[in-house]
Enzyme design. Structure first.
Site, PDB file in Angstrom:
ATOM      1  N   LYS A  95     -59.744 -20.541 -14.426  1.00 33.45           N
ATOM      2  CA  LYS A  95     -60.507 -21.779 -14.196  1.00 33.45           C
ATOM      3  C   LYS A  95     -61.992 -21.576 -14.471  1.00 33.45           C
ATOM      4  CE  LYS A  95     -59.670 -22.053  -9.773  1.00 33.45           C
ATOM      5  NZ  LYS A  95     -59.016 -20.778  -9.467  1.00 33.45           N
TER       6      LYS A  95
ATOM      7  N   ARG B 282     -61.157  -7.835 -13.651  1.00 37.22           N
ATOM      8  CA  ARG B 282     -62.359  -8.689 -13.680  1.00 37.22           C
ATOM      9  C   ARG B 282     -63.588  -7.916 -13.198  1.00 37.22           C
ATOM     10  NH1 ARG B 282     -62.334 -14.608 -11.139  1.00 37.22           N
ATOM     11  NH2 ARG B 282     -61.959 -13.619  -9.124  1.00 37.22           N
TER      12      ARG B 282
ATOM     13  N   ARG C   3     -65.605  -7.488  -7.628  1.00 35.33           N
ATOM     14  CA  ARG C   3     -65.738  -8.210  -6.365  1.00 35.33           C
ATOM     15  C   ARG C   3     -64.834  -7.570  -5.322  1.00 35.33           C
ATOM     16  NH1 ARG C   3     -64.736 -14.466  -7.887  1.00 35.33           N
ATOM     17  NH2 ARG C   3     -63.672 -14.328  -5.896  1.00 35.33           N
TER      18      ARG C   3
ATOM     19  N   ARG D  12     -55.291 -13.756  -0.809  1.00 32.94           N
ATOM     20  CA  ARG D  12     -55.818 -14.982  -1.427  1.00 32.94           C
ATOM     21  C   ARG D  12     -54.680 -15.797  -2.038  1.00 32.94           C
ATOM     22  NH1 ARG D  12     -60.040 -12.683  -5.370  1.00 32.94           N
ATOM     23  NH2 ARG D  12     -60.554 -14.828  -5.897  1.00 32.94           N
TER      24      ARG D  12
HETATM   25  P1  AMP Z   1     -63.313 -18.174  -5.712  1.00 32.80           P
HETATM   26  O1  AMP Z   1     -64.472 -17.562  -6.424  1.00 32.80           O
HETATM   27  O2  AMP Z   1     -63.086 -19.617  -6.073  1.00 32.80           O
HETATM   28  O3  AMP Z   1     -62.061 -17.350  -5.810  1.00 32.80           O
HETATM   29  O4  AMP Z   1     -63.721 -18.210  -4.156  1.00 32.80           O
HETATM   30  C1  AMP Z   1     -64.005 -17.020  -3.448  1.00 32.80           C
HETATM   31  C2  AMP Z   1     -63.876 -17.253  -1.948  1.00 32.80           C
HETATM   32  O5  AMP Z   1     -64.807 -18.272  -1.538  1.00 32.80           O
HETATM   33  C3  AMP Z   1     -62.511 -17.779  -1.501  1.00 32.80           C
HETATM   34  O6  AMP Z   1     -61.562 -16.745  -1.309  1.00 32.80           O
HETATM   35  C4  AMP Z   1     -62.888 -18.480  -0.195  1.00 32.80           C
HETATM   36  O7  AMP Z   1     -63.107 -17.551   0.836  1.00 32.80           O
HETATM   37  C5  AMP Z   1     -64.240 -19.108  -0.540  1.00 32.80           C
HETATM   38  N1  AMP Z   1     -64.084 -20.480  -1.088  1.00 32.80           N
HETATM   39  C6  AMP Z   1     -64.400 -20.897  -2.351  1.00 32.80           C
HETATM   40  N2  AMP Z   1     -64.140 -22.201  -2.514  1.00 32.80           N
HETATM   41  C7  AMP Z   1     -63.636 -22.634  -1.318  1.00 32.80           C
HETATM   42  C8  AMP Z   1     -63.134 -23.885  -0.848  1.00 32.80           C
HETATM   43  N3  AMP Z   1     -63.101 -24.967  -1.639  1.00 32.80           N
HETATM   44  N4  AMP Z   1     -62.694 -23.949   0.428  1.00 32.80           N
HETATM   45  C9  AMP Z   1     -62.738 -22.878   1.251  1.00 32.80           C
HETATM   46  N5  AMP Z   1     -63.166 -21.661   0.868  1.00 32.80           N
HETATM   47  C10 AMP Z   1     -63.617 -21.529  -0.404  1.00 32.80           C
END
Ligand code: AMP
Length: 218
Positions: free
Chosen positions: A13, A127, A160, A171
């Site tokens: 994404k 990544r 990360r 996750r």
């Molecule tokens: P991502 O980079 O989108 O994988 O997000 C990394 C982390 O940020 C996730 O594992 C959540 O802990 C938090 N996070 C990101 N977007 C959201 C969301 N829309 N709702 C809740 N937590 C979020």
């Protein structure tokens, strides 16, 4: 073009969002990136979000809803935007709808990147992210010109913490427990389109260009 990109971590994404954001000159809004910045800057939001992120859990709805409501109301979103990683729960999807209804700019399409577990693990384990500018690479699929260094700013590339295998598994579990409701929500509205998250960057981009043409999305 007002898009929401849905899909598990590692679905591609963020990569597609970056390409589309440049092609269409509209902001890429990644709640994960915004939260990571807040954690790095030790803001009150960052301090609150950190414990959830470290475990691979979701940050509370009210925190992310407020971030996104403020962001989409900014003038640079008038022409369109790409939401990446939000909404992740039905409550977030509903809150987004009411914010966008007030702004009179409803979502055009929700792209659901359906992705196999093997692809997710392969992508996330390789990544690497720039510590300085957050540009994203993959050790095999999108390698930097110089190992460990960002092509754009020369910053150090790192993995990360939440891309390590145990957290990735958590996750995926969290994703699988909350996202089906979001998918159903948008399907019922008739704006959900499923895209294979297993395609490579160029294939996915070509597929999306055709889809936008067919759907008359500008
Ligand atoms: P991502 O980079 O989108 O994988 O997000 C990394 C982390 O940020 C996730 O594992 C959540 O802990 C938090 N996070 C990101 N977007 C959201 C969301 N829309 N709702 C809740 N937590 C979020």
């Amino acid at each position: 073009m007002k898009l929401v990109l849905l899909g598990p971590p590692g679905a591609g994404k963020g990569t597609q969002a970056k390409v589309l954001s440049e092609d269409y000159n509209i902001p890429h809004i990644s709640t994960g990136d915004i939260l990571r910045e807040a954690v790095k800057a030790k803001t009150p939001v960052g301090m609150k979000a950190r414990e959830f992120m470290d475990r691979g859990g979701l940050v509370p709805d009210e925190v992310v809803i407020e971030i996104v409501a403020g962001r989409v109301a900014r003038p640079d979103c008038k022409k369109g935007f790409i939401l990446d990683g939000f909404p992740r729960t039905e409550a977030q999807a509903k809150a987004l709808d009411s914010t966008l209804a007030q702004l009179k700019c409803p979502i055009d399409l929700v792209l659901y990147f359906k992705t196999s577990v093997e692809t997710i693990i392969q992508r996330l384990s390789g990544r690497r992210v720039c510590r300085n500018c957050a540009a994203t690479y993959h050790i095999r699929n999108i390698p930097p010109k110089v190992t460990g260094k960002c092509d754009l700013c020369g910053g150090e590339l790192y993995q990360r913490d939440d891309d390590k295998e145990e957290t990735v598994r958590n996750r995926i579990k969290v994703y699988e427990s909350t996202v089906p409701q979001v998918i159903d929500y948008y399907e019922a509205k008739g704006i959900l389109r499923t895209v294979s998250g297993d395609m490579d960057v160029d294939e996915a981009n070509a597929y999306l260009s055709k889809l936008f043409l067919k759907e008359n999305i500008k």
